[in-house]
Enzyme design. Structure first.
Site, short mmCIF file in Angstrom:
data_model
loop_
_atom_site.label_atom_id
_atom_site.label_comp_id
_atom_site.label_asym_id
_atom_site.label_seq_id
_atom_site.Cartn_x
_atom_site.Cartn_y
_atom_site.Cartn_z
N LYS A 12 -4.99 -20.65 -6.66
CA LYS A 12 -4.47 -19.27 -6.62
C LYS A 12 -4.47 -18.73 -8.04
CE LYS A 12 -2.53 -17.28 -3.31
NZ LYS A 12 -3.40 -16.87 -2.19
N THR A 57 -4.01 -22.15 -0.97
CA THR A 57 -3.68 -21.47 -2.23
C THR A 57 -2.37 -20.70 -2.08
OG1 THR A 57 -4.91 -19.43 -1.77
CG2 THR A 57 -6.15 -21.24 -2.78
N HIS A 240 7.13 -1.71 -9.48
CA HIS A 240 7.95 -2.45 -8.50
C HIS A 240 7.99 -3.94 -8.80
CE1 HIS A 240 8.02 1.17 -6.12
NE2 HIS A 240 6.70 1.19 -6.00
O1 LIG Z 1 13.95 4.96 -7.54
C1 LIG Z 1 13.25 5.04 -6.52
N1 LIG Z 1 12.91 6.26 -6.03
C2 LIG Z 1 12.16 6.43 -4.92
O2 LIG Z 1 11.86 7.57 -4.51
C3 LIG Z 1 11.72 5.26 -4.26
N2 LIG Z 1 10.97 5.06 -3.14
C4 LIG Z 1 10.86 3.72 -2.99
O3 LIG Z 1 10.22 3.15 -2.06
N3 LIG Z 1 11.54 3.07 -3.96
C5 LIG Z 1 12.09 4.01 -4.77
N4 LIG Z 1 12.85 3.92 -5.88
#
Ligand SMILES: O=c1[nH]c(=O)c2[nH]c(=O)[nH]c2[nH]1
Length: 286
Positions: A12, A57, A240
């Site tokens: 991986k 993996t 994210h």
């Molecule tokens: O701070 C965030 N605003 C969003 O509009 C949003 N949308 C999401 O999926 N996560 C987040 N986080």
């Protein structure tokens, strides 16, 4: 003449691991890109599709995350040795395990706040017409992260919503901002530094319920601290960090082990304005 299988390996590549170490009020942050490659007696899967000697993996990726929880992640050499020895020890068909780690450095801004090491870009666009002069300054590639003091909940839920509500998450962004000066005369260097400090300070000190809220607080802090500025535009990608589900391995994940996502990403954009400022010239709106 026979055609034969030559050297081969599999694994991986590029498991993006972010490990938060909670040490009382101060949080540590480790950011790794881990690649595993195993070699050994792997002829059968190539020749007949017999996978009886193939450790998936996907399992290698899970092992990276589980080990990060169980053993922590400190020096990349130590973590790589731990993983490589594990695969050779537990998989008889594996003769050799190669583990490569890229480690990304973050500089501390506060007990739970970090700035990714590496230079941001300072930008300027000046427009001179017969009527007016406009000076726009900006920054891109300023990567900031809070390991806590961020929540996101109470949002709209429709039939396609699966996002769990969060009362404690990582908040990270790469700041892309442009701000317009009221006049064509300023101490440009200290103005830039002041705007940068205001943005960073607001990111660090805002307890955030949305990146949108953080955006407004960053813009407000810049205009509050810098009277020479009329308006600021911010584009904040939501970098994210997904909590890894370690429950299949009997492990808890109390906001310690994350997958650093790449794309897609949320993109939060907004303008914050001093409402008595003269309007911008046309270029600002293009
Ligand atoms: O701070 C965030 N605003 C969003 O509009 C949003 N949308 C999401 O999926 N996560 C987040 N986080």
């Amino acid at each position: 003449m026979a055609i034969v299988l030559g050297p081969n390996r599999y694994g991986k590549a590029e498991t993006r691991l972010v490990r938060v170490h909670r040490d009382g009020e101060t949080y540590g942050l480790v950011d790794f890109n881990v690649s595993v490659a195993l070699s050994g007696d792997l002829a059968a899967t190539h020749q007949t599709g017999d996978n009886s000697g193939v450790l998936p993996t996907d399992t290698m990726k899970n092992t990276v995350y589980a080990f990060a929880k169980q053993h922590g992640a400190g020096e990349p050499e130590a973590f790589a040795l731990l993983l490589a020895r594990h695969f050779v020890k537990t998989q008889g068909q594996v003769d050799s395990a190669k583990v490569s780690i890229e480690s990304y450095a973050w500089d501390r801004l506060g007990p739970h706040s970090f700035q990714k090491r590496g230079d941001y870009t300072r930008t300027t666009v000046v427009t001179v017409s017969r009527e007016a002069t406009q000076v726009v300054s900006g920054i891109s590639g300023l990567v900031l992260l809070n390991t806590t003091a961020s929540e996101f909940h109470g949002f709209v839920k429709d039939r396609y919503t699966t996002l769990p509500e969060s009362t404690d998450r990582i908040l990270a962004t790469a700041v892309d901002a442009k701000w317009r000066h009221l006049t064509d005369d300023a101490d440009w260097g200290s103005s830039f530094q002041g705007a940068l400090d205001a943005m960073t300070g607001a990111f660090v000190n805002t307890y955030s319920y949305s990146l949108q809220q953080t955006l407004l607080s960053m813009g407000t802090m810049v205009l509050t601290n810098r009277p020479e500025l009329a308006e600021i535009r911010l584009a904040l990608p939501n970098k994210h960090h997904y909590l890894v589900d370690l429950s299949p391995f009997g492990l808890e994940n109390d906001n310690e082990v994350f997958i650093a996502g790449d794309r897609p990403y949320g993109l939060i954009e907004g303008t914050v304005t001093r409402d008595d400022a003269a309007p911008a010239s046309a270029e600002w709106y293009l």
